[in-house]
Design an enzyme around this catalytic site. Structure first.
Site, PDB file in Angstrom:
ATOM      1  N   GLU A   7      10.554 -21.451   7.375  1.00  0.00           N
ATOM      2  CA  GLU A   7      11.077 -21.422   6.002  1.00  0.00           C
ATOM      3  C   GLU A   7      12.598 -21.560   5.967  1.00  0.00           C
ATOM      4  O   GLU A   7      13.146 -22.238   5.092  1.00  0.00           O
ATOM      5  CB  GLU A   7      10.680 -20.105   5.320  1.00  0.00           C
ATOM      6  CG  GLU A   7      11.118 -20.063   3.858  1.00  0.00           C
ATOM      7  CD  GLU A   7      11.070 -18.661   3.277  1.00  0.00           C
ATOM      8  OE1 GLU A   7      11.279 -18.547   2.069  1.00  0.00           O
ATOM      9  OE2 GLU A   7      10.859 -17.701   4.034  1.00  0.00           O
ATOM     10  N   ASP A   8      13.296 -20.944   6.925  1.00  0.00           N
ATOM     11  CA  ASP A   8      14.751 -20.801   6.800  1.00  0.00           C
ATOM     12  C   ASP A   8      15.581 -21.578   7.818  1.00  0.00           C
ATOM     13  O   ASP A   8      16.803 -21.486   7.808  1.00  0.00           O
ATOM     14  CB  ASP A   8      15.135 -19.314   6.912  1.00  0.00           C
ATOM     15  CG  ASP A   8      14.586 -18.506   5.748  1.00  0.00           C
ATOM     16  OD1 ASP A   8      14.543 -19.056   4.635  1.00  0.00           O
ATOM     17  OD2 ASP A   8      14.204 -17.341   5.957  1.00  0.00           O
TER      18      ASP A   8
END
Length: 752
Positions: A112-113
């Site tokens: 996600e990051d």
């Protein structure tokens, strides 16, 4: 990704926040800035302590990969972002999970990051770990959307997104636990409250459902401190007083229990426990009692060596002190669905105080604290999920009841209500005549039991016997009851079912059955309405081509069309216009309208006591129009007379209240009805007056159907005008417009 710590290098910053804990699972200590982050060697040592055969090289590689991917990203606290996944891994090591779970914790925010991808993780760490990371990522994506959805929608999507692997949920729970420990770093109070409420409503119940009570208790306590700080302070202050008052008696009870065990020749470890502030608050809220009324603030736990010792210890306690009737529960012979096993009893101890006691073995205690996670261990030279005897081989078993509610369909609010019913409940144990055990919430009925056995049995229940005796379906079950269900061939919800069930599974099952039943009823009704409406308009329903009409009305099937007509969403007029465009005549209103008359009265009225076979008569004494309040009078041999609520003739029926029927106009009347309104006009007897009247009525979308001269003098003339109108508002607008003509002396509504 954790809600409090969106990396500062990202454009959509998320905040994380603080509370250092003594260890990954212990109760949080007073808030302070984290001073130390687990090192790679420390994490490896934690895992190797319970899993010596772990792949240390792969775990070390995951540690370095996560550190590299998160790079210079910072949490809101100012700590390096990789501290979060490392702490989550540390929490899971306290549960003694396998190395795949620990590695997943380290990698759970990378997709996600960071630039990391699922494909890359699969190549580096294997498909199993990639799938776990992807599963956690899906749950995290739902958290990001939580601000735009209701809690009900969020729980429904969350459960739907749970993979078949319980480790995904365990990693997500550890992720949420660490974020709750650091929630104070989030600046927005609204956001903190949303996250805390979500934790209390979704994460803590799920943790408790799978038996990880250490997670659940801390999540509840942390959320409680953010949502109800004043209540926490008040309860904590009172607990200080209670501790001072009961410190000595508690110590005396602990010693006395130890003496009783020693005298019985049992080796046991005795500990006292204080009820948590959140548990006290829930009891105050749920039972509407005061703090002084709570008698079980302190309880005691006894750990013994074997199952047999549990029963021997209980017998020794009951011999020494009188036990409280109805307070004994045997969760050893009949474990809870999440695997919890223990003996619970209450006795009247020293000084007449009621003392609550739990008795279990060390292994039972571990399961009580860690639930499904307690079954990861060595067996047959492998480290993995190896449940004890009597525990389901399916680690997702505890969540099956919630999954079954999801399968029953319904909206998000229904699911939220039913899932919470499923997750929060004390329990009762009942048996089928063949001896099969079913665990239900306390207060459950035979209908709940039937749905617990099988949905088909619940759908067809018509009666029940408990211990051989016929009982009403609303009878609450008791521990040990044998329940025999009587069934029908027809699937039909029992009358007043809301008062007959308390379980989420039964409620969702009955609502599904109602939806199916209603769909059949609407389908049948819609077919009748369609045929009747088309016949009324002079069309033969059997000779028409419906394919073009379905396309015009945007229905996928004729069945969907009929159901919509049964619900009243599509009118017969709309159907006729779609089947034969231009066939339905247009009124002056520019819309398809159908005359409201006695023959078709049922098409325009609604009422709970309106029988389909009853004849309808719109009474000329008051000439009801849509928009006016109406009432029905049931007249023997004639049917139902429809009057306006202010009709003078109603005084004749005041003594016969039983004949009155509450009626109203339906959507068909308002949208497609064409009624006759009658006006009495007094005007100057001058040339062109009648033409002016006709023009005003036409401009007001009215259509004159009849004019009757009432009286004619040299200067004035009175005449009655019957006008096609949509409703009472329409006739009033026409009357007001006519009054604006200079030649009009008076305009009044004429009834009869």
């Amino acid at each position: 990704m954790a809600e409090g710590g969106k990396p500062k290098s990202k454009s959509h910053e998320k905040e994380l926040a603080p509370e250092l804990v003594n260890s990954a699972l212990n109760t949080p200590v007073p808030l302070k800035h984290p001073s130390k982050i687990l090192t790679q060697s420390e994490l490896l040592a934690l895992v190797r302590a319970y899993n010596p055969s772990m792949n240390g090289e792969l775990l070390g590689q995951a540690f370095e990969y996560a550190t590299k991917m998160h790079g210079s990203q910072l949490r809101a606290s100012g700590d390096p972002y990789f501290a979060h996944p490392v702490e989550v891994a540390g929490i899971l090591s306290q549960l003694r999970l396998d190395e795949a779970s620990i590695i997943t914790a380290l990698l759970h925010d990378t997709i996600e990051d960071t630039p990391a991808t699922s494909v890359e993780i699969s190549k580096l760490f294997g498909e199993d770990i990639a799938n776990l990371v992807q599963g956690v990522t899906k749950l995290t994506e739902l958290e990001v959307k939580a601000e735009r959805t209701t809690q009900a929608e969020n729980l429904q999507k969350f459960v739907l997104a749970l993979s078949k692997d319980i480790r995904v949920l365990l990693v997500k729970l550890a992720d949420r636990l660490h974020n709750m420990r650091t929630l104070n770093f989030i600046k927005s109070k609204t956001k903190r409250h949303r996250i805390a409420r979500e934790t209390l409503d979704i994460y803590a119940p799920l943790a408790r459902r799978i038996g990880v009570n250490r997670f659940a208790s801390e999540l509840e306590d942390l959320a409680f401190s953010h949502l109800y700080p004043d209540a926490l302070t008040a309860i904590s202050n009172q607990l200080v007083e209670v501790r001072a008052k009961f410190a000595l008696p508690t110590e005396q009870v602990t010693r006395k229990i130890g003496q009783i065990l020693e005298n019985a020749g049992l080796n046991g470890k005795v500990s006292g426990r204080e009820k948590r502030a959140y548990s006290i608050w829930r009891k105050l809220d749920r039972k509407s009692v005061s703090f002084a009324d709570i008698s079980d603030i302190y309880g005691f736990r006894i750990l013994v060596d074997t199952n047999e010792d549990c029963y021997l210890a209980m017998a020794a306690l009951h011999a020494a002190w009188s036990y409280v009737p109805g307070r004994f529960k045997d969760y050893i012979s009949i474990p809870k669905p999440n695997g919890y096993r223990s003996l619970h009893t209450s006795v009247v101890g020293p000084h007449g105080q009621r003392v609550e006691i739990q008795i279990r073995t060390g292994q039972m205690d571990r399961v009580a604290e860690y639930g499904v996670a307690a079954h990861w261990k060595y067996k047959n030279s492998t480290y993995g999920y190896h449940p004890d005897n009597g525990i389901s081989s399916d680690p997702m078993e505890a969540l099956r009841g919630i999954f079954s509610i999801l399968e029953d369909g319904g909206d998000a609010e229904d699911f939220f209500e039913n899932a919470k019913l499923e997750m929060f409940s004390d329990q009762v144990f009942a048996f089928t005549p063949k001896g099969d055990l079913h665990v239900l919430p306390r207060g459950a009925t035979p209908v709940d039991f039937a749905y617990a056995v099988h949905t088909k049995i619940g759908d067809t229940i018509v009666g029940a016997k408990i211990n051989g005796t016929n009982v009403p379906l609303r009878t609450p079950l008791r521990n040990g009851d044998i329940v025999d269900i009587s069934r029908s061939d027809v699937r039909k919800p029992p009358p007043n079912w809301e008062s007959l069930v308390i379980t989420g599974k039964a409620r969702s099952g009955i609502r599904r059955l109602l939806r199916v039943s209603e769909r059949r009823e609407f389908l049948s009704l819609g077919k009748r309405v369609a045929r009747h409406a088309l016949h009324r308009l002079g069309l033969n329903a059997d000779s028409l081509n419906y394919e073009a009409a379905l396309e015009r009305l945007k229905f996928g099937s004729i069945e969907d069309l009929y159901i919509s007509m049964g619900k009243g969403a599509i009118t017969g007029t709309t159907l006729a216009e779609a089947l034969v465009p231009g066939y339905v005549r247009k009124s002056a209103l520019g819309q398809a309208r159908i005359a409201i008359d006695d023959e078709h009265g049922h098409d325009f009225l609604r009422g709970d006591k309106l029988e389909p076979s009853a004849a309808i008569h719109f009474m000329p004494c008051c000439s009801p129009l849509p928009g006016e309040r109406i009432v029905g009078i049931l007249t023997e041999g004639e049917g139902i007379q429809v009057h306006t609520i202010d009709c003078d003739r109603l005084v004749d029926h005041e003594a016969d209240e039983d004949t009155w029927i509450d009626l109203g106009w339906n959507d068909e009347a308002r949208q497609h009805g064409l009624a006759i309104g009658r006006l009495l006009l007094s005007c100057e007897n001058a040339k062109g007056v009648l033409a002016d009247v006709g023009r005003v009525i036409a401009n007001s979308d009215g259509n004159i159907v009849k004019i009757i001269t009432e009286s004619r003098g040299e200067d004035f003339i009175d005449f009655i005008v019957d006008i096609e109108v949509a409703d009472s508002t329409h006739i009033n607008v026409i009357a007001a417009s006519l009054r604006s003509l200079p030649a009009i002396v008076d305009v009044s509504r004429l009834r009869g």
